[in-house]
Write a protein that holds these residues in place. Structure first.
Motif, short mmCIF file in Angstrom:
data_model
loop_
_atom_site.label_atom_id
_atom_site.label_comp_id
_atom_site.label_asym_id
_atom_site.label_seq_id
_atom_site.Cartn_x
_atom_site.Cartn_y
_atom_site.Cartn_z
N GLY A 15 0.81 -1.22 0.00
CA GLY A 15 0.00 0.00 0.00
C GLY A 15 0.84 1.27 0.00
N LEU A 16 2.16 1.12 -0.19
CA LEU A 16 3.02 2.32 -0.26
C LEU A 16 3.08 2.79 -1.71
N GLU A 17 3.37 4.09 -1.89
CA GLU A 17 3.33 4.67 -3.23
C GLU A 17 4.75 4.94 -3.74
N LEU A 18 5.01 4.55 -4.97
CA LEU A 18 6.31 4.86 -5.58
C LEU A 18 6.24 6.25 -6.20
N LEU A 19 7.37 6.95 -6.16
CA LEU A 19 7.39 8.34 -6.66
C LEU A 19 7.43 8.39 -8.19
N ALA A 20 8.21 7.50 -8.79
CA ALA A 20 8.53 7.65 -10.22
C ALA A 20 7.40 7.16 -11.12
N ASP A 21 7.22 7.89 -12.21
CA ASP A 21 6.29 7.51 -13.28
C ASP A 21 6.59 6.06 -13.70
N PRO A 22 5.58 5.18 -13.67
CA PRO A 22 5.85 3.76 -13.97
C PRO A 22 6.47 3.54 -15.36
N ASP A 23 6.26 4.46 -16.30
CA ASP A 23 6.84 4.26 -17.64
C ASP A 23 8.33 4.57 -17.67
N HIS A 24 8.84 5.21 -16.63
CA HIS A 24 10.25 5.61 -16.65
C HIS A 24 10.96 5.21 -15.37
N ARG A 25 10.52 4.10 -14.78
CA ARG A 25 11.07 3.72 -13.48
C ARG A 25 12.46 3.10 -13.61
N LEU A 26 13.33 3.55 -12.75
CA LEU A 26 14.73 3.12 -12.76
C LEU A 26 14.87 1.85 -11.91
N ALA A 27 15.78 0.95 -12.31
CA ALA A 27 15.98 -0.27 -11.49
C ALA A 27 16.87 -0.04 -10.27
#
Ligand SMILES: Cc1ncc(COP(=O)(O)O)c(C=O)c1O
Length: 379
Positions: free
Chosen positions: A292-304
């Motif tokens: 339920g935590l939110e990632l900051l980065a746009d899913p189309d440009h997510r860094l590994a």
């Protein structure tokens, strides 16, 4: 005098870097010290350059490691390839894009910024539109892997659009080298810089750079001199030309470390290493979202190699970071810069790009979060 021995604590370094040093790299630093003008060292320098070329995938131009930090690698590119009054277009979607602008301004460049919010990516279209408005711009600069937000820039598509113009492409590859796909030669990057403490899993202190043939032409036709310590053409005389010309006393043990780090990357295989980083990140990012935590980065440009997680409302992100360190021996990062949104930055780089390492971080975060939320639930 009885002075205390140095005893730093063990840490699992899963922040934005440095990452833990590969034990084989540490071992390499215990090998016999050579002088910086010893011909046997000069063979080792050429081996390092050859391996760097393979990791950057840069068959032409000039490739060498600088004896400096990532920031100084950035500065080296800017001061060699820009002259006072030149226009540079900078893609800015986080802390390190801003740093490129700041350094370029200090060297007298005319900086045009193309900006995106934290967690968003500056599009190549926006950069090229800016170039249409400033057709005399001498450089476009982007951060391939923005460690302050977890965004990966679509670098592969940008170079070809600049190929027929007199505009160089500078790319910050600090967190991408040996962690995500990078093909400096084929993508037409004119100046790439990185550093040793991220996906290479070596200690901080060196900055590998790759310079294209057309960037070298630009450099050779400059009107103003480059600061001595940053002068790529002087550094070439030590690293590549034989017999060598003294420029500075090279950090020999750091060079051994880089040699071993590169050897390990190439032995593993570049693609295999990129895949390992991608799999570890997919596991971490999926597990974070499942909580339920939110990632900051746009899913189309997510860094590994770097995952930015928003700190949920009502929690003290810094306090939780400190509990991870003190109670679990795990370093994670927080937001970088005064206006960064509240976030944790979790890095899985080099040796630490493993599903098991991601699970260790997740277990520790679960334990701390459960404890932090317990009083609220009890209340
Ligand atoms: C994307 C990026 N660029 C530049 C740097 C600067 O590197 P250094 O801290 O070695 O100067 C960093 C450091 O974290 C980075 O993540």
């Amino acid at each position: 005098m009885d002075l205390p021995l140095l005893r730093p604590p063990e840490r699992l370094l899963c922040g934005p870097g440095p990452t833990n040093v590969d034990p084989a790299v540490l071992d390499a630093m215990r090998r016999p010290m050579l002088g910086h003008l010893d011909p046997d060292l000069h063979e080792i320098l050429l081996e390092v350059v050859d391996m760097l070329r393979r990791v950057y995938r840069m068959p032409g131009g000039l490739v060498l490691p600088l004896h400096c930090t990532g920031t100084a690698g950035m500065e080296t590119g800017l001061v060699n390839l820009l002259e006072p009054g030149d226009t540079v277009i900078v893609g800015q979607c986080g802390f390190f894009g801003r740093r490129i602008s700041e350094i370029a301004r200090r060297h007298g460049a005319d900086v045009v910024t193309v900006e995106a919010d934290w967690g968003e990516c500056v599009t190549n279209d926006a950069l090229l539109e800016s170039l249409d408005r400033h057709p005399h711009a001498r450089m476009v600069a982007v951060v391939h892997a923005e460690t302050s937000t977890g965004i990966e820039h679509p670098l592969a598509e940008l170079g070809p659009a600049l190929r027929d113009r007199d505009t160089l492409l500078l790319a910050d590859c600090v967190t991408s080298m040996a962690g995500v796909e990078l093909d400096v030669g084929a993508w037409g990057v004119d100046f790439a810089y990185s550093c040793t403490q991220k996906c290479l899993a070596a200690p901080p202190g060196m900055s590998p750079v790759a310079v294209s043939a057309r960037a070298l032409e630009r450099l050779r036709s400059r009107h103003t001199p480059v600061p001595f310590s940053f002068d790529l053409l002087l550094l070439e005389k030590y690293w590549i030309d034989r017999p060598v010309t003294y420029h500075h006393t090279a950090p020999v043990l750091a060079i051994y470390a880089l040699h071993e780090a590169l050897r390990r990357v190439l032995t593993e295989g570049l693609e295999a290493r990129w895949t390992r980083h991608a799999e570890a990140a997919a596991h971490l990012q999926g597990a974070v979202e499942a909580r339920g935590l939110e990632l900051l980065a746009d899913p189309d440009h997510r860094l590994a190699p770097l995952t930015a997680v928003r700190v949920p409302e009502g929690l003290d992100g810094k306090a939780i970071q400190m509990r991870m360190l003190r109670e679990h021996g795990i370093e994670i990062g927080g937001g970088l810069g005064p206006d960064a949104p509240a976030m944790w930055r979790i890095g899985l780089m080099g040796q630490n790009a493993q599903v098991e390492t991601a699970d260790r971080v997740l277990d520790a975060l679960d334990a701390v979060l459960a404890d932090e939320r317990a009083p609220a639930l009890a209340g």
